[in-house]
Design an enzyme around this catalytic site. Structure first.
Site, PDB file in Angstrom:
ATOM      1  N   ARG A  57       1.250  -0.086   3.263  1.00  9.13           N
ATOM      2  CA  ARG A  57       1.561  -1.431   3.747  1.00  9.13           C
ATOM      3  C   ARG A  57       2.597  -1.447   4.867  1.00  9.13           C
ATOM      4  O   ARG A  57       2.400  -2.102   5.902  1.00  9.13           O
ATOM      5  CB  ARG A  57       2.090  -2.316   2.597  1.00  9.13           C
ATOM      6  CG  ARG A  57       1.017  -2.912   1.746  1.00  9.13           C
ATOM      7  CD  ARG A  57       1.499  -3.031   0.317  1.00  9.13           C
ATOM      8  NE  ARG A  57       1.617  -1.713  -0.241  1.00  9.13           N
ATOM      9  CZ  ARG A  57       0.592  -1.048  -0.786  1.00  9.13           C
ATOM     10  NH1 ARG A  57      -0.555  -1.633  -0.911  1.00  9.13           N
ATOM     11  NH2 ARG A  57       0.745   0.186  -1.240  1.00  9.13           N
ATOM     12  N   THR A  58       3.712  -0.769   4.665  1.00  6.11           N
ATOM     13  CA  THR A  58       4.807  -0.890   5.634  1.00  6.11           C
ATOM     14  C   THR A  58       4.366  -0.340   6.988  1.00  6.11           C
ATOM     15  O   THR A  58       4.526  -0.991   8.026  1.00  6.11           O
ATOM     16  CB  THR A  58       6.055  -0.157   5.109  1.00  6.11           C
ATOM     17  OG1 THR A  58       6.323  -0.612   3.782  1.00  6.11           O
ATOM     18  CG2 THR A  58       7.260  -0.427   5.987  1.00  6.11           C
ATOM     19  N   LYS A  86       9.664  23.057  11.635  1.00  2.00           N
ATOM     20  CA  LYS A  86      10.275  24.257  12.239  1.00  2.00           C
ATOM     21  C   LYS A  86      11.784  24.256  12.052  1.00  2.00           C
ATOM     22  O   LYS A  86      12.476  25.122  12.555  1.00  2.00           O
ATOM     23  CB  LYS A  86       9.968  24.293  13.740  1.00  2.00           C
ATOM     24  CG  LYS A  86       8.510  24.327  14.091  1.00  2.00           C
ATOM     25  CD  LYS A  86       8.351  24.343  15.616  1.00  2.00           C
ATOM     26  CE  LYS A  86       7.208  23.472  16.057  1.00  2.00           C
ATOM     27  NZ  LYS A  86       7.264  23.154  17.487  1.00  2.00           N
ATOM     28  N   ARG A 107      11.025   5.460   7.804  1.00 10.76           N
ATOM     29  CA  ARG A 107      11.014   5.588   6.332  1.00 10.76           C
ATOM     30  C   ARG A 107      11.379   7.028   6.007  1.00 10.76           C
ATOM     31  O   ARG A 107      10.812   7.955   6.582  1.00 10.76           O
ATOM     32  CB  ARG A 107       9.653   5.239   5.746  1.00 10.76           C
ATOM     33  CG  ARG A 107       9.557   5.623   4.268  1.00 10.76           C
ATOM     34  CD  ARG A 107       8.330   5.097   3.612  1.00 10.76           C
ATOM     35  NE  ARG A 107       8.419   3.655   3.390  1.00 10.76           N
ATOM     36  CZ  ARG A 107       7.579   2.977   2.620  1.00 10.76           C
ATOM     37  NH1 ARG A 107       6.602   3.599   2.002  1.00 10.76           N
ATOM     38  NH2 ARG A 107       7.708   1.673   2.465  1.00 10.76           N
ATOM     39  N   HIS A 135      15.024  -1.534   1.155  1.00 11.84           N
ATOM     40  CA  HIS A 135      13.731  -1.789   1.810  1.00 11.84           C
ATOM     41  C   HIS A 135      13.805  -3.230   2.319  1.00 11.84           C
ATOM     42  O   HIS A 135      13.149  -4.135   1.801  1.00 11.84           O
ATOM     43  CB  HIS A 135      12.606  -1.606   0.789  1.00 11.84           C
ATOM     44  CG  HIS A 135      11.235  -1.458   1.391  1.00 11.84           C
ATOM     45  ND1 HIS A 135      10.954  -1.717   2.717  1.00 11.84           N
ATOM     46  CD2 HIS A 135      10.057  -1.089   0.814  1.00 11.84           C
ATOM     47  CE1 HIS A 135       9.669  -1.502   2.934  1.00 11.84           C
ATOM     48  NE2 HIS A 135       9.096  -1.118   1.798  1.00 11.84           N
TER      49      HIS A 135
HETATM   50  N1   CP Z   1       5.508  -2.143  -0.400  1.00  7.81           N
HETATM   51  C1   CP Z   1       5.503  -0.952   0.261  1.00  7.81           C
HETATM   52  O1   CP Z   1       6.543  -0.498   0.781  1.00  7.81           O
HETATM   53  O2   CP Z   1       4.302  -0.341   0.287  1.00  7.81           O
HETATM   54  P1   CP Z   1       4.016   1.027   1.042  1.00  7.81           P
HETATM   55  O3   CP Z   1       4.771   2.116   0.315  1.00  7.81           O
HETATM   56  O4   CP Z   1       2.514   1.214   0.956  1.00  7.81           O
HETATM   57  O5   CP Z   1       4.506   0.893   2.454  1.00  7.81           O
END
Ligand code: CP
Length: 312
Positions: A57-58, A86, A107, A135
């Site tokens: 999603r993100t 590396k 992320r 998040h």
């Molecule tokens: N909600 C969420 O962060 O989903 P993903 O891990 O798929 O990005």
């Protein structure tokens, strides 16, 4: 000029209620008009997607948001295939992205990685999840969904169920609620997965009324919103501890029909792995797929405001 222009987005608590109101006005505009094919305010921009951890999603909703605004994207979906394999450092990787793109979404498995990236990069950095910590853009989507479906957060009784210890979406959601005035937050979890002390201290400091419990059944009939989360198997230091708590809660259609208020909404940042049964999907309670759809307009609004400081 908006307070969003050029800002890093690291922690939901860096943003005020007014900031979020501005974001949601913009997201609402994107929902109404911006998803069409002729709106291209970010033409010529490149959004960097530095995903060192898995995501559906993100990553995809940031990519979709960027492209719907006319921007292009560059990046990676795993450190496999990058020069991290590396031995290149996070700092040097971020310096490269900083040279190549106009905004970085990162992320990473380590807490603090996004904050660190923000200190290195000249371009704005958006935290797409750092370890178990934050998040923030998920929380912005979650709060926007509640605004859309419930008209706001103030006065609501909100249950947060699941892994409140290792779950970054749950943590940011709880912190995000504290920007508003919910009537009560019910923190529902097995004892081993209770909300972290720093989170509870923030609720105490802000005077937010909250109740900790291990039983969803006991509080379900009070709730206006039930936010369910996955147990974060990958973040347990000891796999044996995960085995003790896995499968300890499951929201079912039968349970909701027996105990929930008729207008309860059930949310989940997704992915789910058994904590909401599939028979909830076609009930009036289901809001998690609506919530997931809100990812694109909210992230469109974020990119627009951070890069251009105005919306539309
Ligand atoms: N909600 C969420 O962060 O989903 P993903 O891990 O798929 O990005």
């Amino acid at each position: 000029m908006s307070a969003w222009k050029g800002r890093d987005v690291i922690n939901i608590l860096d943003f005020s209620r007014d900031d979020l109101d501005e974001l949601y006005t913009c997201a609402n505009y994107m929902e109404r008009t911006g998803l069409g094919s002729h709106y291209r305010p970010l033409e010529g921009k490149i959004i960097g997607l530095a995903f060192f951890e898995p995501s559906t999603r993100t990553r995809m909703s940031f990519e979709a948001a960027a492209k719907r605004l006319g921007a292009k994207t560059a990046g990676f979906t795993s450190e496999l295939g990058t020069s991290v394999e590396k031995g290149e450092s996070l700092a040097d990787t971020i310096r490269m992205l900083d040279a190549y793109v106009d905004l970085i979404v990162i992320r990473h498995k380590y807490e603090g990685a996004a904050l660190y990236a923000g200190e290195i990069a000249e371009v704005p950095v958006i935290n797409g999840g750092d370890g178990k910590q934050h998040h923030p853009t998920q929380a912005m989507i979650d709060l926007y969904t509640i605004h859309r479906l419930k008209g706001g957060v103030d006065g609501l009784q909100v249950g947060v169920l699941g892994d409140l210890r290792y779950g970054r979406a749950a943590n940011s959601f709880i912190l995000g609620l504290s920007i508003y005035m919910p009537k009560t937050i019910y923190l529902i979890s097995p004892p081993q997965l209770r909300a972290r002390e720093e989170t509870r201290l923030i609720l105490d400091y802000k005077g937010i009324h909250y109740v900790e419990t291990t039983s969803l059944e006991e509080v379900l009939d009070s709730l206006d919103v039930l936010y369910v989360t996955r147990i974060q198997k990958e973040r347990f230091p000891d796999p044996g501890e995960y085995e003790k708590v896995k499968g300890t809660y499951r929201v079912t259609r039968r349970l909701l029909e027996a105990r929930a208020k008729p207008d309860l909404i059930v949310m989940h940042p997704l992915p789910r792995v058994g904590e909401i049964s599939y028979d909830v999907d076609n009930t009036k309670y289901q809001a998690y797929f609506i919530q997931a759809r809100m990812g694109v307009p909210v992230r469109m609004a974020l990119l627009k405001l951070v890069l251009q400081g105005e919306c539309p």
